[in-house]
Design an enzyme around this catalytic site. Structure first.
Site, short mmCIF file in Angstrom:
data_model
loop_
_atom_site.label_atom_id
_atom_site.label_comp_id
_atom_site.label_asym_id
_atom_site.label_seq_id
_atom_site.Cartn_x
_atom_site.Cartn_y
_atom_site.Cartn_z
N THR A 12 0.85 -1.19 0.00
CA THR A 12 0.00 0.00 0.00
C THR A 12 0.89 1.24 0.00
O THR A 12 1.97 1.25 0.57
CB THR A 12 -0.95 0.03 1.21
OG1 THR A 12 -0.21 0.23 2.42
CG2 THR A 12 -1.75 -1.27 1.31
N GLY A 13 0.41 2.29 -0.66
CA GLY A 13 1.23 3.49 -0.77
C GLY A 13 2.49 3.23 -1.55
O GLY A 13 3.57 3.71 -1.19
N GLY A 14 2.37 2.49 -2.65
CA GLY A 14 3.55 2.04 -3.38
C GLY A 14 4.00 2.94 -4.52
O GLY A 14 4.91 2.58 -5.26
N GLY A 17 8.43 6.97 -2.48
CA GLY A 17 9.15 6.78 -1.23
C GLY A 17 9.44 5.34 -0.87
O GLY A 17 9.88 4.53 -1.70
N GLY A 19 7.42 2.89 -0.11
CA GLY A 19 6.57 1.92 -0.80
C GLY A 19 7.10 1.59 -2.18
O GLY A 19 7.15 0.43 -2.58
N TYR A 148 0.87 11.84 15.49
CA TYR A 148 1.59 10.90 14.63
C TYR A 148 2.18 9.75 15.46
O TYR A 148 2.02 8.57 15.11
CB TYR A 148 2.70 11.62 13.88
CG TYR A 148 3.49 10.74 12.95
CD1 TYR A 148 2.98 10.38 11.70
CD2 TYR A 148 4.75 10.26 13.30
CE1 TYR A 148 3.71 9.56 10.84
CE2 TYR A 148 5.47 9.44 12.47
CZ TYR A 148 4.95 9.10 11.23
OH TYR A 148 5.67 8.29 10.39
#
Length: 246
Positions: A12-14, A17, A19, A148
């Site tokens: 996910t979030g690939g 950065g 990912g 966070y």
């Protein structure tokens, strides 16, 4: 040697950065890779560059997560590796915090990650590997990071409980907690070149190894945790921060 040949991995979030770097490492090790992200153009571009499959999905939206799990199940049947990486970086002092910032961070970093695992459990093969991207801030106390840091600390708690719940299926669940990593995220914070240089210098001064990590470092660790060499590793948080949290 392609140590993950024949494996199917979801990142996910690939599209950028950590990912992106991880998807690249997984593919180089022989895995079939699916990357996800919120932005259609970014996902399509990254998927084409990497030679992997891209699916648009927002980890901050439960319906999108469920649709993603259904799509992957229909296309692949079951997967071997799930790297829950998508996240956002935002914060404020506790007194100045807004509900908008709180919800943005928690919805993606904790709630989204939680339900990504939840909805993908039926899609995981027995013996699969699940890896959360956490953060060294989960165990550090830094001003203006309460939201966070809390999102990542909560994630670590879920990781350990999931490791117990999924152990009967030999599914291993671990977390990687990076310190400062050289990605474009710092460039998105609105710093001038001079300010960015100062921020990086301030960060490096607090790292015993005196350099920031690289996204590929995390990718290599995901590969390690996904292979046979880590077959006895579950419920572990691997801190990769150059000694910053010591």
């Amino acid at each position: 040697m392609e140590q993950l040949k024949g494996k199917i991995a979801v990142v996910t979030g690939g599209n950028s950065g950590i990912g992106y770097a991880t998807a690249k490492e997984l593919k180089q090790q022989g895995a079939t890779v699916i990357i996800t992200g919120r932005r259609k153009e970014a996902i399509e571009t990254a998927a084409a560059e990497l030679g992997v499959t891209g699916i648009v999905a927002d980890q901050g939206n439960l319906m999108a997560i469920e649709s993603l799990a259904d799509t992957v199940k229909t296309a692949y049947g079951a997967i071997d590796i799930l790297f829950i990486n998508a996240g956002v970086l935002a914060g404020a002092g506790i007194e100045q915090a807004t509900e908008e910032i709180f919800d943005q961070v928690i919805d993606v970093n904790f709630k989204g990650a939680y339900f990504t695992l939840s909805r993908f459990i039926p899609v995981l093969k027995d013996g699969a590997s699940v890896i959360f991207l956490s953060s060294n801030t989960a165990s550090m106390n830094v001003a203006h990071s309460s939201i966070y840091s809390s999102s990542k600390a909560a994630l670590n708690a879920v990781m350990k409980i999931a490791a117990i719940e999924l152990a009967p299926r030999k599914i291993r669940v671990n977390a990687i907690s990076p310190g400062p990593i050289e990605t474009e995220i710092l460039h998105k914070q609105g710093y001038s070149e001079e300010e960015l240089k100062g921020v990086k210098s301030w960060i490096v001064d607090r790292i015993p190894l005196k350099h920031m990590g690289k996204a590929g470092d995390i990718g290599k660790m995901v590969v390690q945790l996904s292979g046979d060499a880590a077959s006895f590793v579950t419920g572990a948080e691997l801190v990769m921060d150059g000694g910053m949290s010591l």
